[in-house]
Write an enzyme that holds these catalytic residues in place. Structure first.
Site, PDB file in Angstrom:
ATOM      1  N   HIS A  24       0.692  -1.147   0.020  1.00 27.84           N
ATOM      2  CA  HIS A  24      -0.037  -0.068  -0.053  1.00 27.84           C
ATOM      3  C   HIS A  24       0.787   1.271   0.076  1.00 27.84           C
ATOM      4  O   HIS A  24       0.434   2.190  -0.730  1.00 27.84           O
ATOM      5  CB  HIS A  24      -0.922  -0.058   1.244  1.00 27.84           C
ATOM      6  CG  HIS A  24      -1.873  -1.135   1.324  1.00 27.84           C
ATOM      7  ND1 HIS A  24      -2.541  -1.537   2.058  1.00 27.84           N
ATOM      8  CD2 HIS A  24      -2.515  -1.917   0.181  1.00 27.84           C
ATOM      9  CE1 HIS A  24      -3.592  -2.365   1.878  1.00 27.84           C
ATOM     10  NE2 HIS A  24      -3.426  -2.587   0.603  1.00 27.84           N
TER      11      HIS A  24
ATOM     12  N   ARG B  37      -6.972  -0.091 -16.817  1.00 26.07           N
ATOM     13  CA  ARG B  37      -6.723  -1.377 -15.831  1.00 26.07           C
ATOM     14  C   ARG B  37      -7.687  -1.274 -14.688  1.00 26.07           C
ATOM     15  O   ARG B  37      -7.690  -0.216 -14.008  1.00 26.07           O
ATOM     16  CB  ARG B  37      -5.184  -1.380 -15.040  1.00 26.07           C
ATOM     17  CG  ARG B  37      -4.190  -1.418 -16.299  1.00 26.07           C
ATOM     18  CD  ARG B  37      -2.821  -1.539 -15.771  1.00 26.07           C
ATOM     19  NE  ARG B  37      -1.591  -1.741 -16.557  1.00 26.07           N
ATOM     20  CZ  ARG B  37      -1.004  -0.742 -16.971  1.00 26.07           C
ATOM     21  NH1 ARG B  37      -1.191   0.525 -16.493  1.00 26.07           N
ATOM     22  NH2 ARG B  37      -0.229  -0.809 -17.856  1.00 26.07           N
TER      23      ARG B  37
ATOM     24  N   ARG C 201     -10.584  -2.513 -19.690  1.00 28.34           N
ATOM     25  CA  ARG C 201      -9.968  -4.012 -19.602  1.00 28.34           C
ATOM     26  C   ARG C 201     -10.476  -4.791 -18.501  1.00 28.34           C
ATOM     27  O   ARG C 201     -10.293  -4.256 -17.269  1.00 28.34           O
ATOM     28  CB  ARG C 201      -8.486  -3.788 -19.463  1.00 28.34           C
ATOM     29  CG  ARG C 201      -7.759  -5.512 -19.662  1.00 28.34           C
ATOM     30  CD  ARG C 201      -6.154  -5.504 -19.675  1.00 28.34           C
ATOM     31  NE  ARG C 201      -5.767  -5.107 -18.314  1.00 28.34           N
ATOM     32  CZ  ARG C 201      -4.599  -5.206 -17.856  1.00 28.34           C
ATOM     33  NH1 ARG C 201      -3.657  -5.157 -19.116  1.00 28.34           N
ATOM     34  NH2 ARG C 201      -4.195  -4.730 -16.803  1.00 28.34           N
TER      35      ARG C 201
ATOM     36  N   GLU D 260      -1.192 -11.265 -26.227  1.00 29.27           N
ATOM     37  CA  GLU D 260      -0.114 -11.330 -25.042  1.00 29.27           C
ATOM     38  C   GLU D 260       0.257 -12.683 -24.988  1.00 29.27           C
ATOM     39  O   GLU D 260       1.377 -12.946 -24.520  1.00 29.27           O
ATOM     40  CB  GLU D 260      -0.729 -10.983 -23.613  1.00 29.27           C
ATOM     41  CG  GLU D 260      -1.609  -9.849 -23.649  1.00 29.27           C
ATOM     42  CD  GLU D 260      -2.149  -9.443 -22.230  1.00 29.27           C
ATOM     43  OE1 GLU D 260      -1.467  -8.998 -21.353  1.00 29.27           O
ATOM     44  OE2 GLU D 260      -3.180 -10.049 -22.140  1.00 29.27           O
TER      45      GLU D 260
ATOM     46  N   ASN E 223       4.510  -6.760 -23.114  1.00 27.44           N
ATOM     47  CA  ASN E 223       5.212  -7.274 -21.867  1.00 27.44           C
ATOM     48  C   ASN E 223       5.123  -8.515 -21.657  1.00 27.44           C
ATOM     49  O   ASN E 223       5.878  -9.346 -21.515  1.00 27.44           O
ATOM     50  CB  ASN E 223       4.652  -6.263 -20.581  1.00 27.44           C
ATOM     51  CG  ASN E 223       4.997  -4.845 -20.348  1.00 27.44           C
ATOM     52  OD1 ASN E 223       5.647  -4.288 -21.246  1.00 27.44           O
ATOM     53  ND2 ASN E 223       4.329  -4.167 -19.626  1.00 27.44           N
ATOM     54  N   ASP E 224       3.808  -9.224 -21.598  1.00 29.13           N
ATOM     55  CA  ASP E 224       3.637 -10.623 -21.584  1.00 29.13           C
ATOM     56  C   ASP E 224       4.001 -11.475 -22.759  1.00 29.13           C
ATOM     57  O   ASP E 224       4.298 -12.361 -22.817  1.00 29.13           O
ATOM     58  CB  ASP E 224       2.048 -10.761 -21.296  1.00 29.13           C
ATOM     59  CG  ASP E 224       1.875 -10.840 -19.662  1.00 29.13           C
ATOM     60  OD1 ASP E 224       2.936 -10.987 -19.087  1.00 29.13           O
ATOM     61  OD2 ASP E 224       0.552 -10.628 -19.176  1.00 29.13           O
TER      62      ASP E 224
ATOM     63  N   ARG F 286       9.825 -11.883 -16.410  1.00 25.50           N
ATOM     64  CA  ARG F 286      10.188 -10.583 -16.417  1.00 25.50           C
ATOM     65  C   ARG F 286      10.351 -10.243 -15.147  1.00 25.50           C
ATOM     66  O   ARG F 286      10.962  -9.035 -14.834  1.00 25.50           O
ATOM     67  CB  ARG F 286       9.091  -9.725 -17.134  1.00 25.50           C
ATOM     68  CG  ARG F 286       7.788  -9.708 -16.713  1.00 25.50           C
ATOM     69  CD  ARG F 286       6.981  -9.119 -17.655  1.00 25.50           C
ATOM     70  NE  ARG F 286       5.512  -9.140 -17.746  1.00 25.50           N
ATOM     71  CZ  ARG F 286       4.663  -8.046 -17.182  1.00 25.50           C
ATOM     72  NH1 ARG F 286       5.547  -6.877 -17.213  1.00 25.50           N
ATOM     73  NH2 ARG F 286       3.487  -8.235 -16.969  1.00 25.50           N
TER      74      ARG F 286
ATOM     75  N   CYS G 180      -0.262  -1.667 -26.359  1.00 25.62           N
ATOM     76  CA  CYS G 180      -0.144  -0.912 -25.064  1.00 25.62           C
ATOM     77  C   CYS G 180       1.036  -1.591 -24.153  1.00 25.62           C
ATOM     78  O   CYS G 180       0.850  -1.088 -22.891  1.00 25.62           O
ATOM     79  CB  CYS G 180      -1.621  -1.135 -24.339  1.00 25.62           C
ATOM     80  SG  CYS G 180      -1.955  -2.980 -24.142  1.00 25.62           S
TER      81      CYS G 180
END
Length: 576
Positions: free
Chosen positions: A191, A298, A334, A433, A456-457, A467, A504
């Site tokens: 957090h 997201r 998404r 992805e 990324n994926d 990663r 993206c």
């Protein structure tokens, strides 16, 4: 000079003198009280509970006003722990039966619960240990009368150096004075990290034991981009970082002038520059930097510290705020992209040895209708407020896509039965992805309205590289020819089918890749708001013919190193 390495959780570079925050805990003697004092100790504990409750409410209100409702709900976890019958019973039992002082009973009970949480295989529960420590210190302050650590009224610029910072302490930091912070403890998903990113304070956590290596007023560099922390930098290192900070400031000022200029190439081709966001409060920064809309919203933040799935209204309120704030620009929602480790309230989910290849993202949603359907209904309802689009993450097979669309049809049917209005032609897309999705892309484009390439994926799965694993981080290369071929194939198939394609992943936010991507046929990308001005600058300095030549040559190269070297050389030739 001492160079340390931690976990970067909030980007940017901070250079300032250190302020040591000694907050490892209170030194509480293990003293006992007489039988006749038990009542007094119980009353002291009850008073501390009430004072802590008031403090939590104040913190929640302050953070909500500053960073939004969802981040404010972080303090709901503190409230729940404060009112937890088990914790309360543990403290009161030690006072009554063992004749502990209230302070001794609090530290003993909270240490026991915190140790249990730290040993939990669930990352969510392990992170709760930090919240428990935050609450313990709050109670001890009120029991001992010790003043709260005051970080809100600093009058000079500092880098905070601490064993840990709690969410409530972090929320009170003023970015004008706290230029950055570094802590021994903490993780990327804590957090404290989330609040730091929301405040845009450069931060590095999880450095390990280092407080003995730094003193107050030592000069410290915090590199929130790489996780490097440099104590007492030598002249060469300091000059290098000072130059970097000045370059970033100067560049930011120049790029700001591009805000209202269109992102189009020198030969007049318009490029869509959308923004990625995680929290509704980020929309203002997107518009300030000239975003065309939200290309990746997201929604995982809705599961932040949840004990139950977000309700339909939770989803709707969060989406409605963004759709209204963007004022007519498109918003791509998404669906939840989380793993089972962050959704312990879904029945049947067990701890996974390899969560990257496990029950995550669309797989989890399809397995948990109580999680998926409320989100789909909310997205459909909010489509009445503006240009809303829906996107499914990590689709790997046609069966998954069709099953996700079947759930969407069920959500429509449920809204029909409630006479709720929604947009019946809501555009539906998918993320590409995985190699499986890219290889079968010619089949997928016939069943969606748009695709978005998540590099990324895609890079991770194509190269079989985790990663997040430092041991193989050097193998994670978005410029690898295998990855480029999959991107190229996806863009070609989408273009032939007349389906809009965007990108993206992190790759799109790096200006060195912009010419390559445009040359491959990409016409829209979604990137962090801070990257928009620089990508726009590249677009406005090139022609499509130049980009196509760059892409054609890059595709002939054999390895990622040669591709990177070539692209960086082309970028330097732009003269920035």
């Amino acid at each position: 000079m001492e160079t340390l390495q931690g976990i970067p959780v909030s980007p940017g570079i901070a250079i300032s003198k250190a302020l040591i925050v000694d907050n490892e805990g209170f030194m509480i003697p293990r003293y006992y009280v007489g039988r006749d004092a038990i009542g007094d100790e119980l009353r002291r504990f009850e008073s501390a509970i009430e004072a802590a409750a008031n403090e939590i409410a104040t913190n929640r209100h302050s953070v909500t006003a500053q960073l939004g409702e969802k981040i404010g709900t972080i303090f709901d976890a503190h409230w729940q722990m404060l009112r937890d019958p088990g914790v309360r019973h543990g403290v009161e039992t030690l006072i009554r039966e063992c004749e502990y002082s209230a302070e001794h009973a609090v530290t003993s009970t909270f240490d026991t619960f915190a140790n249990v949480l730290r040993r939990s295989p669930s990352p969510i529960l392990a992170e709760r240990a930090h919240d428990l420590s935050d609450l313990e210190r709050c109670l001890l302050r009120h029991l001992t009368g010790q003043a709260e650590l005051d970080l809100a009224n600093l009058t000079s610029e500092v880098v905070l150096v601490a064993h840990s910072l709690t969410p409530s302490e972090t929320a009170k930091l003023k970015p004008a004075w706290v230029r950055g912070f570094v802590t021994e403890a903490g993780g990327a998903g804590s957090h404290t990290a989330i609040v730091a990113k929301g405040l845009e304070i450069p931060a590095v956590v999880g450095v390990g034991r280092f407080l003995t290596k730094v003193s107050t007023n030592d000069l410290v560099i915090v590199d929130g981009n790489t996780g490097a922390v440099i104590v007492r930098p030598d002249e060469e290192t300091l000059a290098r970082y000072q130059t970097e900070v000045q370059k970033q400031r100067s560049l930011a000022e120049r790029l700001h002038l591009l805000r209202d200029m269109p992102p189009e190439t020198k030969d007049g081709v318009r490029i869509g520059l959308m923004a990625n966001i995680e929290f509704p409060t980020e929309v203002a920064a997107c518009l300030e930097r000239g975003a065309d809309g939200i290309g990746l919203y997201r929604t995982e933040f809705l599961c932040l510290d949840c004990d139950a799935p977000p309700s339909e209204d939770d989803h709707y309120q969060a989406y409605a705020r963004v759709v209204r704030d963007v004022a007519g620009r498109p918003v791509v929602i998404r669906t939840l992209d989380i793993g089972g480790d962050k959704a312990g309230w879904v029945e049947g989910i067990e701890n996974e040895r390899n969560p990257v290849l496990g029950l995550r993202s669309i797989r989890l949603s399809l397995r948990a209708p109580q999680l998926f359907l409320p989100q789909l209904r909310a997205a459909l309802r909010v489509s009445m407020l503006g240009d809303v689009r829906l996107m499914f993450p990590l689709i790997t097979t046609l069966a998954e896509l069709r099953q996700a669309k079947a759930f969407l049809a069920e959500a429509r049917h449920e809204l029909d039965s409630r006479n709720e209005a929604y947009r019946r032609d809501l555009p539906v897309g998918m993320m590409v992805e995985s190699p499986a999705a890219a290889v079968m892309i010619d089949r997928f484009v016939g069943e969606v309205d748009f695709v978005s390439i998540g590099t990324n994926d895609l890079t991770q799965y194509t190269l079989a590289v985790d990663r997040g694993n430092a041991s193989v981080a050097d193998l994670y290369q978005a410029a690898d020819p295998a990855v480029l071929r999959l991107i190229d194939a996806t863009l070609r198939a989408a273009r032939q089918a007349g389906v809009k394609a965007s990108l993206c992943g992190q790759m799109s936010s790096e200006p060195v890749y912009t010419m390559l991507l445009l040359g491959m046929g990409l016409r829209e990308m979604s990137i962090p708001p801070s990257s928009i001005p620089e990508i726009k600058r590249v677009c406005r300095h090139v022609t499509l013919a130049e980009c196509e030549r760059v892409a054609a040559h890059a595709m002939t190269l054999d390895n990622a190193r040669d591709v990177e070297t070539f692209l960086r050389d082309q970028y330097r030739q732009l003269g920035f």
